[in-house]
Design a protein around this motif. Structure first.
Motif, PDB file in Angstrom:
ATOM      1  N   ALA A  90       0.450  -1.350   0.202  1.00 51.17           N
ATOM      2  CA  ALA A  90       0.203  -0.344  -0.022  1.00 51.17           C
ATOM      3  C   ALA A  90       0.953   1.347   0.182  1.00 51.17           C
ATOM      4  CB  ALA A  90      -1.441   0.193   1.265  1.00 51.17           C
ATOM      5  N   ALA A  91       2.210   1.440   0.446  1.00 52.42           N
ATOM      6  CA  ALA A  91       2.866   1.904   1.011  1.00 52.42           C
ATOM      7  C   ALA A  91       3.726   2.557  -0.695  1.00 52.42           C
ATOM      8  CB  ALA A  91       4.448   2.185   1.768  1.00 52.42           C
ATOM      9  N   ILE A  92       3.291   1.349  -1.313  1.00 48.36           N
ATOM     10  CA  ILE A  92       4.391   1.583  -2.430  1.00 48.36           C
ATOM     11  C   ILE A  92       3.541   1.776  -3.537  1.00 48.36           C
ATOM     12  CG2 ILE A  92       5.554   0.068  -4.621  1.00 48.36           C
ATOM     13  CD1 ILE A  92       6.753  -1.210  -1.780  1.00 48.36           C
ATOM     14  N   ALA A  93       2.336   1.212  -3.698  1.00 52.66           N
ATOM     15  CA  ALA A  93       1.314   1.813  -4.836  1.00 52.66           C
ATOM     16  C   ALA A  93       0.662   3.537  -4.063  1.00 52.66           C
ATOM     17  CB  ALA A  93      -0.091   1.308  -4.577  1.00 52.66           C
ATOM     18  N   SER A  94       1.191   4.857  -3.180  1.00 58.88           N
ATOM     19  CA  SER A  94       0.435   5.657  -3.005  1.00 58.88           C
ATOM     20  C   SER A  94       2.106   6.093  -3.346  1.00 58.88           C
ATOM     21  CB  SER A  94       0.021   5.414  -1.192  1.00 58.88           C
ATOM     22  OG  SER A  94       1.234   5.325  -0.817  1.00 58.88           O
ATOM     23  N   GLY A  95       3.110   5.633  -3.472  1.00 51.87           N
ATOM     24  CA  GLY A  95       3.892   6.583  -3.789  1.00 51.87           C
ATOM     25  C   GLY A  95       3.866   7.898  -5.196  1.00 51.87           C
ATOM     26  N   PRO A  96       3.447   6.792  -6.236  1.00 50.26           N
ATOM     27  CA  PRO A  96       2.614   8.007  -7.986  1.00 50.26           C
ATOM     28  C   PRO A  96       1.777   9.276  -7.033  1.00 50.26           C
ATOM     29  CG  PRO A  96       2.419   6.189  -8.004  1.00 50.26           C
ATOM     30  CD  PRO A  96       2.742   5.163  -6.571  1.00 50.26           C
ATOM     31  N   PHE A  97       0.703   9.008  -6.042  1.00 46.86           N
ATOM     32  CA  PHE A  97       0.567   9.774  -5.529  1.00 46.86           C
ATOM     33  C   PHE A  97       1.037  11.060  -4.431  1.00 46.86           C
ATOM     34  CE2 PHE A  97      -2.344   6.285  -6.398  1.00 46.86           C
ATOM     35  CZ  PHE A  97      -3.475   7.127  -8.213  1.00 46.86           C
ATOM     36  N   ASN A  98       1.446   9.981  -3.979  1.00 46.16           N
ATOM     37  CA  ASN A  98       2.703  10.974  -2.942  1.00 46.16           C
ATOM     38  C   ASN A  98       3.197  11.910  -3.898  1.00 46.16           C
ATOM     39  OD1 ASN A  98       1.013  10.491  -0.830  1.00 46.16           O
ATOM     40  ND2 ASN A  98       3.185   8.738  -0.516  1.00 46.16           N
ATOM     41  N   TYR A  99       4.117  11.686  -4.742  1.00 49.32           N
ATOM     42  CA  TYR A  99       5.099  12.193  -6.023  1.00 49.32           C
ATOM     43  C   TYR A  99       3.857  13.973  -6.664  1.00 49.32           C
ATOM     44  CZ  TYR A  99       7.831  13.539 -10.488  1.00 49.32           C
ATOM     45  OH  TYR A  99       8.933  14.068 -10.573  1.00 49.32           O
ATOM     46  N   ALA A 100       2.943  12.814  -6.926  1.00 51.30           N
ATOM     47  CA  ALA A 100       2.379  14.060  -7.247  1.00 51.30           C
ATOM     48  C   ALA A 100       1.948  15.374  -6.667  1.00 51.30           C
ATOM     49  CB  ALA A 100       0.761  13.344  -8.485  1.00 51.30           C
ATOM     50  N   ARG A 101       1.262  15.506  -5.295  1.00 51.24           N
ATOM     51  CA  ARG A 101       1.012  15.603  -4.284  1.00 51.24           C
ATOM     52  C   ARG A 101       2.072  16.224  -3.818  1.00 51.24           C
ATOM     53  NH1 ARG A 101       0.507  13.588   0.837  1.00 51.24           N
ATOM     54  NH2 ARG A 101       2.717  13.991   0.476  1.00 51.24           N
ATOM     55  N   ASN A 102       3.384  16.227  -4.511  1.00 47.23           N
ATOM     56  CA  ASN A 102       4.648  17.102  -2.995  1.00 47.23           C
ATOM     57  C   ASN A 102       4.406  18.008  -5.039  1.00 47.23           C
ATOM     58  OD1 ASN A 102       5.308  15.584  -1.399  1.00 47.23           O
ATOM     59  ND2 ASN A 102       5.910  14.341  -1.718  1.00 47.23           N
ATOM     60  N   GLN A 103       4.743  17.432  -6.178  1.00 47.16           N
ATOM     61  CA  GLN A 103       4.928  18.384  -7.187  1.00 47.16           C
ATOM     62  C   GLN A 103       4.385  19.552  -7.015  1.00 47.16           C
ATOM     63  OE1 GLN A 103       7.501  17.866  -9.266  1.00 47.16           O
ATOM     64  NE2 GLN A 103       7.693  16.614  -7.771  1.00 47.16           N
ATOM     65  N   GLN A 104       2.958  19.835  -6.471  1.00 47.77           N
ATOM     66  CA  GLN A 104       1.536  19.944  -6.583  1.00 47.77           C
ATOM     67  C   GLN A 104       2.286  21.635  -5.247  1.00 47.77           C
ATOM     68  OE1 GLN A 104      -1.944  18.575  -6.609  1.00 47.77           O
ATOM     69  NE2 GLN A 104      -1.952  18.003  -8.610  1.00 47.77           N
ATOM     70  N   PHE A 105       2.407  20.737  -4.275  1.00 48.64           N
ATOM     71  CA  PHE A 105       2.920  21.649  -3.155  1.00 48.64           C
ATOM     72  C   PHE A 105       4.490  22.815  -3.248  1.00 48.64           C
ATOM     73  CE2 PHE A 105       0.693  18.765   0.180  1.00 48.64           C
ATOM     74  CZ  PHE A 105      -0.440  19.662  -0.313  1.00 48.64           C
ATOM     75  N   ALA A 106       4.720  22.209  -4.422  1.00 50.96           N
ATOM     76  CA  ALA A 106       6.627  22.788  -4.789  1.00 50.96           C
ATOM     77  C   ALA A 106       6.578  23.321  -5.665  1.00 50.96           C
ATOM     78  CB  ALA A 106       7.904  21.687  -5.551  1.00 50.96           C
ATOM     79  N   HIS A 107       5.213  23.761  -6.643  1.00 48.14           N
ATOM     80  CA  HIS A 107       4.649  25.026  -7.187  1.00 48.14           C
ATOM     81  C   HIS A 107       4.433  26.598  -6.808  1.00 48.14           C
ATOM     82  CE1 HIS A 107       3.474  25.856 -10.966  1.00 48.14           C
ATOM     83  NE2 HIS A 107       2.880  27.085 -10.438  1.00 48.14           N
ATOM     84  N   HIS A 108       5.805  27.216  -6.797  1.00 46.81           N
ATOM     85  CA  HIS A 108       5.455  28.930  -6.006  1.00 46.81           C
ATOM     86  C   HIS A 108       5.079  29.462  -7.284  1.00 46.81           C
ATOM     87  CE1 HIS A 108       7.266  26.491  -2.931  1.00 46.81           C
ATOM     88  NE2 HIS A 108       7.977  26.043  -3.254  1.00 46.81           N
ATOM     89  N   SER A 109       4.839  29.573  -8.472  1.00 44.80           N
ATOM     90  CA  SER A 109       4.648  30.627  -9.742  1.00 44.80           C
ATOM     91  C   SER A 109       3.156  31.130  -9.840  1.00 44.80           C
ATOM     92  CB  SER A 109       5.122  29.773 -10.651  1.00 44.80           C
ATOM     93  OG  SER A 109       4.758  31.001 -12.155  1.00 44.80           O
ATOM     94  N   ARG A 110       3.480  32.116  -8.989  1.00 46.69           N
ATOM     95  CA  ARG A 110       1.588  33.031  -9.135  1.00 46.69           C
ATOM     96  C   ARG A 110       1.324  32.795 -11.099  1.00 46.69           C
ATOM     97  NH1 ARG A 110       1.449  36.640  -4.344  1.00 46.69           N
ATOM     98  NH2 ARG A 110       1.432  35.657  -2.501  1.00 46.69           N
ATOM     99  N   ASP A 111       1.961  32.766 -11.613  1.00 40.89           N
ATOM    100  CA  ASP A 111       1.832  32.827 -13.490  1.00 40.89           C
ATOM    101  C   ASP A 111       1.342  31.395 -13.772  1.00 40.89           C
ATOM    102  OD1 ASP A 111       2.972  35.429 -12.974  1.00 40.89           O
ATOM    103  OD2 ASP A 111       5.140  34.872 -13.384  1.00 40.89           O
ATOM    104  N   SER A 112       1.049  30.786 -12.696  1.00 43.09           N
ATOM    105  CA  SER A 112       1.197  29.247 -13.662  1.00 43.09           C
ATOM    106  C   SER A 112       0.390  28.845 -12.406  1.00 43.09           C
ATOM    107  CB  SER A 112       2.022  28.622 -14.259  1.00 43.09           C
ATOM    108  OG  SER A 112       3.060  28.217 -13.830  1.00 43.09           O
ATOM    109  N   HIS A 113      -0.651  27.748 -13.100  1.00 42.55           N
ATOM    110  CA  HIS A 113      -0.770  26.687 -12.142  1.00 42.55           C
ATOM    111  C   HIS A 113      -0.428  25.557 -11.865  1.00 42.55           C
ATOM    112  CE1 HIS A 113      -1.679  24.601 -16.099  1.00 42.55           C
ATOM    113  NE2 HIS A 113      -1.772  23.347 -14.863  1.00 42.55           N
TER     114      HIS A 113
END
Length: 98
Positions: free
Chosen positions: A14-37
Protein backbone atom coordinates in the motif's frame (compact mmCIF):
# COMPACT_ATOMS: atom_id res chain seq x y z
CA UNK A 1 3.76 -14.86 12.83
CA UNK A 2 2.32 -15.60 9.39
CA UNK A 3 -0.36 -12.92 9.92
CA UNK A 4 2.38 -10.43 10.82
CA UNK A 5 4.18 -11.14 7.55
CA UNK A 6 0.97 -10.85 5.52
CA UNK A 7 -0.02 -7.60 7.23
CA UNK A 8 3.47 -6.14 6.84
CA UNK A 9 3.56 -7.13 3.17
CA UNK A 10 0.13 -5.57 2.58
CA UNK A 11 1.21 -2.36 4.30
CA UNK A 12 4.41 -2.21 2.24
CA UNK A 13 2.44 -2.77 -0.96
CA UNK A 14 0.00 0.00 0.00
CA UNK A 15 2.84 2.41 0.80
CA UNK A 16 4.53 1.65 -2.52
CA UNK A 17 1.26 1.93 -4.46
CA UNK A 18 0.58 5.36 -2.94
CA UNK A 19 4.05 6.58 -3.98
CA UNK A 20 3.05 8.04 -7.37
CA UNK A 21 0.18 9.99 -5.80
CA UNK A 22 2.44 11.34 -3.07
CA UNK A 23 4.96 12.33 -5.75
CA UNK A 24 2.29 14.22 -7.68
CA UNK A 25 1.07 15.94 -4.51
CA UNK A 26 4.61 17.01 -3.64
CA UNK A 27 5.07 18.40 -7.15
CA UNK A 28 1.94 20.48 -6.69
CA UNK A 29 3.09 21.76 -3.28
CA UNK A 30 6.53 22.61 -4.66
CA UNK A 31 5.03 24.80 -7.41
CA UNK A 32 5.61 28.45 -6.45
CA UNK A 33 4.84 30.41 -9.58
CA UNK A 34 1.81 32.68 -9.47
CA UNK A 35 1.88 33.01 -13.25
CA UNK A 36 0.94 29.40 -13.95
CA UNK A 37 -1.12 26.71 -12.34
CA UNK A 38 0.48 23.83 -10.43
CA UNK A 39 0.83 20.62 -12.42
CA UNK A 40 -2.08 18.20 -12.35
CA UNK A 41 -1.59 14.66 -11.11
CA UNK A 42 -1.51 13.41 -14.69
CA UNK A 43 1.04 16.06 -15.74
CA UNK A 44 3.26 15.18 -12.78
CA UNK A 45 3.10 11.48 -13.56
CA UNK A 46 3.84 12.09 -17.25
CA UNK A 47 6.88 14.15 -16.23
CA UNK A 48 7.99 11.35 -13.92
CA UNK A 49 7.54 8.71 -16.64
CA UNK A 50 9.41 10.80 -19.21
CA UNK A 51 12.36 11.27 -16.87
CA UNK A 52 12.28 7.60 -15.96
CA UNK A 53 12.56 6.62 -19.63
CA UNK A 54 15.63 8.85 -20.04
CA UNK A 55 17.62 6.52 -17.76
CA UNK A 56 19.81 4.08 -19.66
CA UNK A 57 19.85 0.95 -17.54
CA UNK A 58 17.27 -0.88 -15.48
CA UNK A 59 19.33 -0.18 -12.36
CA UNK A 60 19.28 3.59 -13.01
CA UNK A 61 15.55 3.48 -13.72
CA UNK A 62 14.89 1.60 -10.49
CA UNK A 63 17.10 3.99 -8.54
CA UNK A 64 15.34 7.02 -10.04
CA UNK A 65 11.92 5.54 -9.21
CA UNK A 66 13.00 4.66 -5.67
CA UNK A 67 14.33 8.13 -4.91
CA UNK A 68 11.42 10.02 -6.50
CA UNK A 69 8.71 7.80 -5.00
CA UNK A 70 10.49 7.77 -1.62
CA UNK A 71 10.58 3.99 -1.29
CA UNK A 72 13.00 3.06 1.44
CA UNK A 73 13.28 3.10 5.22
CA UNK A 74 9.95 4.86 5.59
CA UNK A 75 8.24 2.09 3.67
CA UNK A 76 9.90 -0.50 5.89
CA UNK A 77 8.89 1.46 9.00
CA UNK A 78 5.26 1.64 7.87
CA UNK A 79 5.22 -2.08 7.05
CA UNK A 80 6.75 -3.11 10.37
CA UNK A 81 4.53 -0.73 12.33
CA UNK A 82 1.33 -1.92 10.70
CA UNK A 83 2.29 -5.57 11.05
CA UNK A 84 3.24 -5.13 14.70
CA UNK A 85 0.11 -3.12 15.47
CA UNK A 86 -2.06 -5.82 13.93
CA UNK A 87 -0.22 -8.53 15.85
CA UNK A 88 -0.67 -6.64 19.15
CA UNK A 89 -4.35 -6.06 18.40
CA UNK A 90 -4.89 -9.77 17.71
CA UNK A 91 -3.04 -10.79 20.88
CA UNK A 92 -4.98 -8.33 23.03
CA UNK A 93 -8.28 -9.39 21.42
CA UNK A 94 -7.52 -13.00 22.29
CA UNK A 95 -6.74 -12.04 25.90
CA UNK A 96 -10.05 -10.22 26.34
CA UNK A 97 -12.02 -13.17 24.98
CA UNK A 98 -10.78 -15.47 27.74
Amino acid sequence: LRCFAADALAAAAAAIASGPFNYARNQQFAHHSRDSHPPSILESLKYFAANLQKRDTLFLKARYAQTRLMIGWGTLRVAAGMGLSSLCYDLLSDLTKK
